[in-house]
Scaffold this motif. Structure first.
Motif, PDB file in Angstrom:
ATOM      1  N   VAL A 149     -24.770  19.254  31.356  1.00 46.19           N
ATOM      2  CA  VAL A 149     -26.004  18.742  30.749  1.00 46.19           C
ATOM      3  C   VAL A 149     -27.006  18.386  31.844  1.00 46.19           C
ATOM      4  N   ARG A 150     -26.559  17.694  32.870  1.00 43.79           N
ATOM      5  CA  ARG A 150     -27.446  17.337  33.996  1.00 43.79           C
ATOM      6  C   ARG A 150     -27.975  18.600  34.690  1.00 43.79           C
ATOM      7  N   ALA A 151     -27.104  19.581  34.900  1.00 40.87           N
ATOM      8  CA  ALA A 151     -27.515  20.819  35.571  1.00 40.87           C
ATOM      9  C   ALA A 151     -28.585  21.559  34.772  1.00 40.87           C
ATOM     10  N   ALA A 152     -28.573  21.377  33.457  1.00 45.82           N
ATOM     11  CA  ALA A 152     -29.571  22.009  32.584  1.00 45.82           C
ATOM     12  C   ALA A 152     -30.823  21.140  32.442  1.00 45.82           C
ATOM     13  N   GLY A 153     -30.889  20.046  33.193  1.00 42.34           N
ATOM     14  CA  GLY A 153     -32.060  19.170  33.158  1.00 42.34           C
ATOM     15  C   GLY A 153     -31.962  18.029  32.173  1.00 42.34           C
ATOM     16  N   GLY A 154     -30.780  17.827  31.587  1.00 37.14           N
ATOM     17  CA  GLY A 154     -30.587  16.767  30.598  1.00 37.14           C
ATOM     18  C   GLY A 154     -30.418  15.399  31.221  1.00 37.14           C
ATOM     19  N   LYS A 155     -30.558  14.380  30.376  1.00 36.19           N
ATOM     20  CA  LYS A 155     -30.460  12.991  30.819  1.00 36.19           C
ATOM     21  C   LYS A 155     -29.364  12.256  30.045  1.00 36.19           C
ATOM     22  N   LEU A 156     -28.693  11.345  30.728  1.00 35.63           N
ATOM     23  CA  LEU A 156     -27.601  10.559  30.148  1.00 35.63           C
ATOM     24  C   LEU A 156     -28.005   9.097  30.076  1.00 35.63           C
ATOM     25  N   ALA A 157     -27.501   8.399  29.062  1.00 33.73           N
ATOM     26  CA  ALA A 157     -27.829   6.980  28.901  1.00 33.73           C
ATOM     27  C   ALA A 157     -26.648   6.220  28.313  1.00 33.73           C
ATOM     28  N   ILE A 158     -26.730   4.907  28.451  1.00 36.22           N
ATOM     29  CA  ILE A 158     -25.769   3.993  27.832  1.00 36.22           C
ATOM     30  C   ILE A 158     -26.526   3.122  26.835  1.00 36.22           C
ATOM     31  N   ALA A 159     -25.978   3.000  25.628  1.00 37.64           N
ATOM     32  CA  ALA A 159     -26.523   2.091  24.616  1.00 37.64           C
ATOM     33  C   ALA A 159     -25.973   0.702  24.930  1.00 37.64           C
ATOM     34  N   ARG A 160     -26.803  -0.154  25.481  1.00 36.31           N
ATOM     35  CA  ARG A 160     -26.367  -1.477  25.946  1.00 36.31           C
ATOM     36  C   ARG A 160     -25.909  -2.378  24.814  1.00 36.31           C
ATOM     37  N   CYS A 186     -21.596   4.155  25.391  1.00 37.11           N
ATOM     38  CA  CYS A 186     -21.656   2.757  24.975  1.00 37.11           C
ATOM     39  C   CYS A 186     -21.016   1.861  26.023  1.00 37.11           C
ATOM     40  N   MET A 187     -21.055   0.584  25.761  1.00 39.69           N
ATOM     41  CA  MET A 187     -20.380  -0.413  26.587  1.00 39.69           C
ATOM     42  C   MET A 187     -18.956  -0.590  26.047  1.00 39.69           C
ATOM     43  N   THR A 188     -18.067  -1.059  26.909  1.00 36.86           N
ATOM     44  CA  THR A 188     -16.680  -1.241  26.504  1.00 36.86           C
ATOM     45  C   THR A 188     -15.988  -2.269  27.388  1.00 36.86           C
ATOM     46  N   ASN A 189     -14.735  -2.528  27.092  1.00 31.51           N
ATOM     47  CA  ASN A 189     -13.931  -3.482  27.845  1.00 31.51           C
ATOM     48  C   ASN A 189     -13.072  -2.834  28.933  1.00 31.51           C
ATOM     49  N   PRO A 215     -18.021   1.199  36.162  1.00 25.94           N
ATOM     50  CA  PRO A 215     -18.636  -0.136  36.103  1.00 25.94           C
ATOM     51  C   PRO A 215     -19.945  -0.130  35.305  1.00 25.94           C
ATOM     52  N   TYR A 216     -20.529   1.039  35.090  1.00 25.98           N
ATOM     53  CA  TYR A 216     -21.769   1.136  34.321  1.00 25.98           C
ATOM     54  C   TYR A 216     -21.531   0.938  32.825  1.00 25.98           C
ATOM     55  N   GLN A 217     -20.314   1.204  32.371  1.00 29.70           N
ATOM     56  CA  GLN A 217     -20.024   1.099  30.942  1.00 29.70           C
ATOM     57  C   GLN A 217     -19.147  -0.086  30.584  1.00 29.70           C
TER      58      GLN A 217
END
Length: 180
Positions: free
Chosen positions: A146-157, A65-68, A73-75
């Motif tokens: 997770v990435r090494a296993a082919g997974g993807k990461l995301a941020i809920a804006r 998620c996003m935070t303060n 810098p992505y979150q």
């Protein structure tokens, strides 16, 4: 509808072990949303928003998620760590992001990771990839696996949580004494 369980696990000196122990109790087809104890939901809709994200069966394996306050810098809203202590400011940011970006997921570029302050993922993912025990880098290690296993990461804006993140420490990004 996907079932989301919320937890702020704790095990002294072993965050990963506490997470593994807690998640092992959940149903295989569930989602888990883990949070740090120093985070706070800011709107009454945020848990519904998270349930909607999980219920949409996203193409991502780990969602943050996003935070303060955070190193990433992505979150962080505005791309940098905030020292703003007025919770009303953060409530306004949370409401704005929620209304503008409900359900919006943005892929996190490698090698960036989802911070452990909030991680949303399927229990079935955890059954394949466990958290490293006795490591203060449990979140980085989990995301790397997770990435090494082919997974993807995301941020809920649209999900913005207040995070104390070592508030008042002279160098908050490098202070880790509380994690050991």
């Amino acid at each position: 509808m996907s079932r989301v369980f919320y937890s702020t696990p704790f095990r002294s000196g072993d965050i990963g072990g506490g997470l593994n122990e807690t998640i092992s109790l959940l149903p295989d087809n569930a989602w888990i949303c883990i949070r740090d104890a120093d985070t706070m939901f800011l709107t009454p809709q945020q848990q519904k928003q998270i349930a909607d994200i999980a219920g949409a069966d996203p193409a991502f394996d780990v969602i943050g998620c996003m935070t303060n306050r955070l190193r990433s810098p992505y979150q962080t809203h505005g791309g940098q760590l905030s020292d703003e202590p007025d919770i009303r400011v953060h409530l306004q940011i949370a409401e704005e992001l929620e209304s503008r970006h409900w359900g919006e997921l943005v892929e996190l570029p490698a090698p960036e990771v989802v911070a452990g302050m909030l991680m949303l993922f399927r229990v079935s993912l955890w059954q394949k990839i466990k958290f490293q025990q006795r490591s203060i880098y449990f979140d980085k290690q989990f995301c790397a696996a997770v990435r090494a296993a082919g997974g993807k990461l995301a941020i809920a804006r649209g999900v913005y949580l207040f995070h104390l993140y070592r508030f008042g420490k002279p160098n908050p990004c490098d202070y880790t004494a509380h994690l050991t």
